[in-house]
Design a protein around this motif. Structure first.
Motif, PDB file in Angstrom:
ATOM      1  N   LEU A  95       0.826  -1.201   0.000  1.00  0.00           N
ATOM      2  CA  LEU A  95       0.000   0.000   0.000  1.00  0.00           C
ATOM      3  C   LEU A  95       0.863   1.256   0.000  1.00  0.00           C
ATOM      4  CD1 LEU A  95      -2.879   1.165   0.209  1.00  0.00           C
ATOM      5  CD2 LEU A  95      -2.639   1.027   2.692  1.00  0.00           C
ATOM      6  N   SER A  97       3.805   1.600  -1.351  1.00  0.00           N
ATOM      7  CA  SER A  97       4.339   1.774  -2.708  1.00  0.00           C
ATOM      8  C   SER A  97       3.277   2.334  -3.652  1.00  0.00           C
ATOM      9  CB  SER A  97       4.872   0.442  -3.238  1.00  0.00           C
ATOM     10  OG  SER A  97       5.938  -0.028  -2.448  1.00  0.00           O
ATOM     11  N   VAL A  98       2.046   1.842  -3.519  1.00  0.00           N
ATOM     12  CA  VAL A  98       0.965   2.318  -4.376  1.00  0.00           C
ATOM     13  C   VAL A  98       0.689   3.800  -4.123  1.00  0.00           C
ATOM     14  CG1 VAL A  98      -1.513   2.128  -4.844  1.00  0.00           C
ATOM     15  CG2 VAL A  98      -0.113   0.061  -4.649  1.00  0.00           C
TER      16      VAL A  98
END
Length: 289
Positions: A95, A97-98
């Motif tokens: 999450l 990284s997103v």
């Protein structure tokens, strides 16, 4: 320098409060907390640059980040209830990284920014001058500390969160909604994260690396104070803030290349884990064999 350390520690404390709320209710370590801090700060920046009053921008950012925390729990974490803890941790890493990637799609994340507002005035206390932004950081920390302490100790929902933290199955068996508790914990974490991002933006400017990096600096704070202690988050944050500033001021000149302020808090983390792994105020769990 001591005053600067206390102010820095207050910002760390605000960030750590959200970390503690999630761990206290669900035993999940949220590696995306730094990104929540950045999201709240950048939402306020985007709104204020488009002409909205700064305080309305800040209030909107707090509200939206509160809702974002709730949505993250609903669509990502709720599906992981009952799964191994390492799986849940990997979800929060993914999450992070997103959210990083999504923020880099905006015109704000790749440059340094500042809010289009200036705070004038300062307060002198016993020879120590504090700016308006620094006073705001201290006041926000005290407000959040008081609110969360009252919430956990006096409110029905706060007691439910503590019960879920102790034993999810037992709490569910007496009618406590574990999903509701998790959603509230993530929402409150988003709220405190946005507050930390806003104050950091007012004090030091806005950059994605700087904002998201606070999420990493939270680890020494919560380990020192105790992973499940709201008071520990505040005390640990102030101690780490003071240690960081004193190290930067006095030790950097003695060490080639400097950087002691960034390293010493993690040295404290290692010592605490070896000597007192539950932290200053954390709950020591004793398992009967």
């Amino acid at each position: 320098m001591l005053a600067a350390g206390i102010v820095t520690g207050c910002i760390y404390s605000l960030a750590a409060l959200g970390f503690v709320l999630i761990y206290k209710s669900s035993r999940v370590i949220n590696f995306a907390h730094g990104q929540l801090i950045a999201v709240g700060a950048f939402i306020a920046l985007a709104l204020s640059q488009r002409g909205l009053n700064f305080w309305l921008s800040a209030l909107t950012a707090l509200t939206l980040t509160f809702l974002l925390g709730m949505l993250i729990e609903r669509f990502f974490l709720r599906r992981m209830v009952g799964q191994p803890i390492i799986s849940v941790i990997m979800v929060t890493i993914g999450l992070a990284s997103v959210l990083d990637g999504l923020m880099y799609l905006t015109p704000y994340a790749s440059s340094n920014n500042s809010y289009p507002v200036t705070f004038s005035g300062s307060l002198n206390l016993a020879g120590i001058t504090l700016s308006s932004a620094e006073l705001l950081a201290i006041a926000a920390t005290l407000i959040f500390l008081g609110d969360f302490t009252y919430f956990f100790n006096r409110s029905t929902l706060g007691v439910s969160m503590r019960a879920v933290s102790d034993d999810q199955m037992a709490a569910q068996s007496v009618g406590t909604s574990v999903q509701r508790v998790f959603a509230l914990a993530w929402a409150a974490a988003g709220l405190s994260a946005a507050a930390a991002g806003l104050i950091l933006g007012l004090k030091s400017g806005l950059s994605l690396a700087g904002l998201a990096g606070i999420g990493l600096k939270v680890f020494p704070v919560v380990i020192l104070g105790g992973l499940d202690s709201v008071l520990g988050a505040v005390v640990g944050g102030i101690i780490i803030g003071i240690v960081e500033n004193l190290a930067s001021g006095y030790l950097d000149t003695l060490v080639p290349g400097g950087g002691t302020g960034a390293v010493l808090p993690f040295a404290v983390l290692l010592v605490v884990l070896l000597v007192k792994p539950y932290g200053l105020f954390g709950t020591r769990e004793i398992e009967r064999v």
